[in-house]
Design a protein around this motif. Structure first.
Motif, PDB file in Angstrom:
ATOM      1  N   UNK A 191       0.824  -1.214   0.000  1.00 39.01           N
ATOM      2  CA  UNK A 191       0.000   0.000   0.000  1.00 39.01           C
ATOM      3  C   UNK A 191       0.854   1.257   0.000  1.00 39.01           C
ATOM      4  N   UNK A 192       2.122   1.147   0.417  1.00 41.95           N
ATOM      5  CA  UNK A 192       3.012   2.312   0.429  1.00 41.95           C
ATOM      6  C   UNK A 192       3.876   2.393  -0.824  1.00 41.95           C
ATOM      7  N   UNK A 193       3.673   1.491  -1.768  1.00 40.90           N
ATOM      8  CA  UNK A 193       4.440   1.549  -3.013  1.00 40.90           C
ATOM      9  C   UNK A 193       4.158   2.858  -3.741  1.00 40.90           C
ATOM     10  N   UNK A 194       5.171   3.486  -4.312  1.00 40.76           N
ATOM     11  CA  UNK A 194       4.964   4.776  -4.983  1.00 40.76           C
ATOM     12  C   UNK A 194       4.116   4.686  -6.238  1.00 40.76           C
ATOM     13  N   UNK A 195       3.996   3.506  -6.832  1.00 36.67           N
ATOM     14  CA  UNK A 195       3.212   3.342  -8.052  1.00 36.67           C
ATOM     15  C   UNK A 195       2.180   2.242  -7.831  1.00 36.67           C
ATOM     16  N   UNK A 196       0.895   2.602  -7.643  1.00 40.99           N
ATOM     17  CA  UNK A 196      -0.122   1.589  -7.371  1.00 40.99           C
ATOM     18  C   UNK A 196      -0.359   0.639  -8.538  1.00 40.99           C
ATOM     19  N   UNK A 197       0.115   1.005  -9.725  1.00 36.65           N
ATOM     20  CA  UNK A 197      -0.039   0.133 -10.888  1.00 36.65           C
ATOM     21  C   UNK A 197       0.934  -1.032 -10.830  1.00 36.65           C
ATOM     22  N   UNK A 198       2.064  -0.813 -10.165  1.00 34.92           N
ATOM     23  CA  UNK A 198       3.120  -1.836 -10.094  1.00 34.92           C
ATOM     24  C   UNK A 198       3.670  -1.923  -8.676  1.00 34.92           C
ATOM     25  N   UNK A 199       2.849  -2.266  -7.708  1.00 35.25           N
ATOM     26  CA  UNK A 199       3.342  -2.345  -6.325  1.00 35.25           C
ATOM     27  C   UNK A 199       4.320  -3.511  -6.171  1.00 35.25           C
ATOM     28  N   UNK A 200       5.360  -3.278  -5.385  1.00 41.65           N
ATOM     29  CA  UNK A 200       6.395  -4.306  -5.224  1.00 41.65           C
ATOM     30  C   UNK A 200       6.829  -4.424  -3.764  1.00 41.65           C
ATOM     31  N   UNK A 201       7.136  -5.640  -3.379  1.00 37.61           N
ATOM     32  CA  UNK A 201       7.869  -5.896  -2.139  1.00 37.61           C
ATOM     33  C   UNK A 201       8.938  -6.933  -2.455  1.00 37.61           C
ATOM     34  N   UNK A 202       9.920  -7.005  -1.576  1.00 37.17           N
ATOM     35  CA  UNK A 202      10.869  -8.119  -1.601  1.00 37.17           C
ATOM     36  C   UNK A 202      10.696  -8.904  -0.310  1.00 37.17           C
ATOM     37  N   UNK A 203      11.294 -10.069  -0.258  1.00 37.97           N
ATOM     38  CA  UNK A 203      11.207 -10.916   0.933  1.00 37.97           C
ATOM     39  C   UNK A 203      12.611 -11.389   1.294  1.00 37.97           C
ATOM     40  N   UNK A 204      12.888 -11.364   2.583  1.00 37.81           N
ATOM     41  CA  UNK A 204      14.176 -11.820   3.091  1.00 37.81           C
ATOM     42  C   UNK A 204      13.933 -12.914   4.122  1.00 37.81           C
ATOM     43  N   UNK A 205      14.398 -14.115   3.821  1.00 36.60           N
ATOM     44  CA  UNK A 205      14.312 -15.224   4.770  1.00 36.60           C
ATOM     45  C   UNK A 205      15.676 -15.356   5.439  1.00 36.60           C
ATOM     46  N   UNK A 206      15.746 -14.920   6.691  1.00 37.26           N
ATOM     47  CA  UNK A 206      16.996 -14.957   7.451  1.00 37.26           C
ATOM     48  C   UNK A 206      17.134 -16.348   8.068  1.00 37.26           C
ATOM     49  N   UNK A 207      18.112 -17.090   7.566  1.00 38.65           N
ATOM     50  CA  UNK A 207      18.322 -18.470   8.013  1.00 38.65           C
ATOM     51  C   UNK A 207      19.455 -18.593   9.023  1.00 38.65           C
ATOM     52  N   UNK A 208      19.849 -17.472   9.597  1.00 42.41           N
ATOM     53  CA  UNK A 208      20.897 -17.499  10.616  1.00 42.41           C
ATOM     54  C   UNK A 208      20.480 -18.403  11.780  1.00 42.41           C
ATOM     55  N   UNK A 209      21.308 -19.347  12.103  1.00 44.48           N
ATOM     56  CA  UNK A 209      21.027 -20.258  13.219  1.00 44.48           C
ATOM     57  C   UNK A 209      20.166 -21.452  12.854  1.00 44.48           C
ATOM     58  N   UNK A 210      19.836 -21.614  11.581  1.00 44.78           N
ATOM     59  CA  UNK A 210      19.020 -22.741  11.144  1.00 44.78           C
ATOM     60  C   UNK A 210      19.923 -23.846  10.605  1.00 44.78           C
ATOM     61  N   UNK A 211      19.731 -25.061  11.082  1.00 46.08           N
ATOM     62  CA  UNK A 211      20.466 -26.213  10.571  1.00 46.08           C
ATOM     63  C   UNK A 211      19.743 -26.696   9.315  1.00 46.08           C
ATOM     64  N   UNK A 212      20.278 -26.335   8.160  1.00 39.61           N
ATOM     65  CA  UNK A 212      19.587 -26.619   6.903  1.00 39.61           C
ATOM     66  C   UNK A 212      19.515 -28.112   6.602  1.00 39.61           C
ATOM     67  N   UNK A 213      20.436 -28.891   7.153  1.00 47.14           N
ATOM     68  CA  UNK A 213      20.422 -30.331   6.893  1.00 47.14           C
ATOM     69  C   UNK A 213      19.383 -31.043   7.751  1.00 47.14           C
ATOM     70  N   UNK A 214      19.140 -30.498   8.956  1.00 49.34           N
ATOM     71  CA  UNK A 214      18.280 -31.227   9.886  1.00 49.34           C
ATOM     72  C   UNK A 214      17.026 -30.443  10.304  1.00 49.34           C
TER      73      UNK A 214
END
Length: 427
Positions: free
Chosen positions: A307-330
């Motif tokens: 809703x805060x995107x400067x262009x309502x025709x093309x609103x965008x967000x990005x996503x960041x998945x912080x995996x710090x401290x996650x055991x990816x194997x288990x």
């Protein structure tokens, strides 16, 4: 911290527009100072455009001499629907004008509809003369005919003219748009102080059909029936999913821990980021099912940032998945990501700028990619899986030195938390 906010999150979009009325009375020869975009091209992505022209760009101007666009608060995506009270619409308005919020308060009597007003004046004078004649005569009154035609009042004629629909010439795309521009030029060329140029604009929110249709159409690669099915399903989902009760204890638990949050630096043209602390989510989910709360928190931040995107025709967000401290194997519980994806993908198409997963050792990138096989190919192209913080900053527009001085990504997130505190309630 005590904050004054609603316990219900209703979502941040509506098909009801607000209106702006831009008068050139103070300077009849002035330029509005915007770049107009045509919606008279015979394209399927124009199906829900209310008018034949919208604001495609608002160039920066100097503070010493702001344009009329800046003075009146015109924004990208605003639709031009009438010129001096004459409609240039693709379809009739869905809401009576008196029910809409007027964003620009000016004297709308500046609009010159002299022919309509003069007609009403002449009718009033005629009625007065007839009444005077009746003083000397006894006239037998006739019973009114409920089915007789009653001409619209002057005010009704003005309303009808402003809501006028002009059908596009399919054999000559651009014809109505050209007529619209010609009308504007003609009024400006007259330089008549009693009849200044007055533009009527409508502003729609980012997820209204006016703006979202092109996104859903793009998501279905131009297939109109499939896009219509998709957008209708989305609208049903909105009706069922909202409002979200922000006071729900388990949802508050997720938000207070900043397990799902935001990073909005507002610089460099990069999209704001929905931040997901996966280690916290997995730790909090031990012994309890927080999947719906995580999805709700994810939706709240996604809606807020779009809703805060400067262009309502093309609103965008990005996503960041912080995996710090996650055991990816288990310990990588991919089911939680699946639930977020199954909400995001059908309801927010073409709004993802980047999805960054960090840190993921190079040796495990192929493993994580395999875990994400449920993501469609088009969306996967926007994924960045890395163990390099420099790459993270490059993709998201973050400041590497600032992150290092903050002591890490989590502290950087808290520093740039703008919207998040308004969703947190004190115990």
């Amino acid at each position: 911290m005590t904050t004054n906010h609603s316990p219900l999150f209703e979502g941040n979009s509506s098909d009801r527009p607000s209106i702006l009325t831009i008068s050139f009375a103070s300077d009849p020869t002035a330029s509005l100072g915007v770049q107009l975009a045509s919606h008279d091209n015979g394209l399927t992505n124009e199906m829900f455009s209310p008018g034949y022209s919208s604001v495609g760009g608002v160039p920066d101007d100097s503070e010493s001499s702001p344009t009329l666009a800046k003075k009146f608060g015109v924004k990208v995506g605003d639709y031009l629907v009438a010129v001096n009270g004459e409609g240039y619409r693709r379809f009739p308005p869905d809401f009576p004008e008196e029910e809409l919020e007027e964003l620009t308060k000016i004297d709308t009597d500046l609009i010159n509809l002299s022919s309509v007003e003069e007609e009403g004046k002449q009718q009033q004078e005629q009625d007065t003369a007839e009444n005077d004649d009746d003083n000397d005569q006894v006239v037998e009154k006739e019973e009114p005919d409920d089915f007789s035609y009653k001409p619209p009042s002057a005010e009704e004629q003005k309303r009808q003219l402003k809501g006028r629909v002009i059908h596009a010439n399919t054999s000559n795309p651009g014809e109505v748009y050209d007529k619209l521009l010609t009308k504007i030029r003609q009024i400006k060329a007259q330089r008549d102080p009693s009849n200044p140029l007055v533009l009527s604009l409508e502003r729609y929110m980012w997820d209204s059909r006016v703006h979202s249709w092109s996104r859903f159409l793009s998501a279905r690669r131009g297939n109109v029936p499939e896009a219509m099915t998709m957008i209708q399903a989305h609208e049903r989902w909105r009706n069922d999913f909202f409002p979200i009760d922000l006071t729900n204890p388990s949802l508050q638990q997720v938000m207070k821990a900043h397990a799902v949050s935001e990073v909005d630096i507002g610089e460099g043209g990069h999209a704001a980021v929905v931040y997901i602390d996966f280690a916290k989510l997995q730790m909090m989910a031990t012994g309890q099912d927080l999947s719906m709360d995580v999805v709700q928190a994810f939706v709240v931040y996604t809606e807020a940032l779009l809703s805060r995107s400067p262009d309502p025709r093309r609103p965008k967000t990005s996503q960041m998945v912080d995996l710090t401290g996650v055991n990816l194997k288990q310990g990588f519980k991919v089911n939680m990501l699946k639930k977020m994806y199954r909400t995001f993908e059908p309801n927010y198409p073409e709004t993802l700028e980047k999805m960054v997963m960090y840190p993921v050792p190079k040796a495990l990138v192929s493993v994580v990619n395999a875990m994400l096989s449920f993501v469609n190919e088009h969306t996967r192209k926007k994924f960045v899986i890395t163990d390099d913080l420099f790459v993270v900053c490059k993709e998201l527009g973050w400041n590497l030195k600032e992150i290092e001085s903050c002591g890490g990504v989590r502290s950087y997130m808290k520093k740039h938390l703008k919207h998040g505190l308004s969703f947190v309630f004190d115990d």
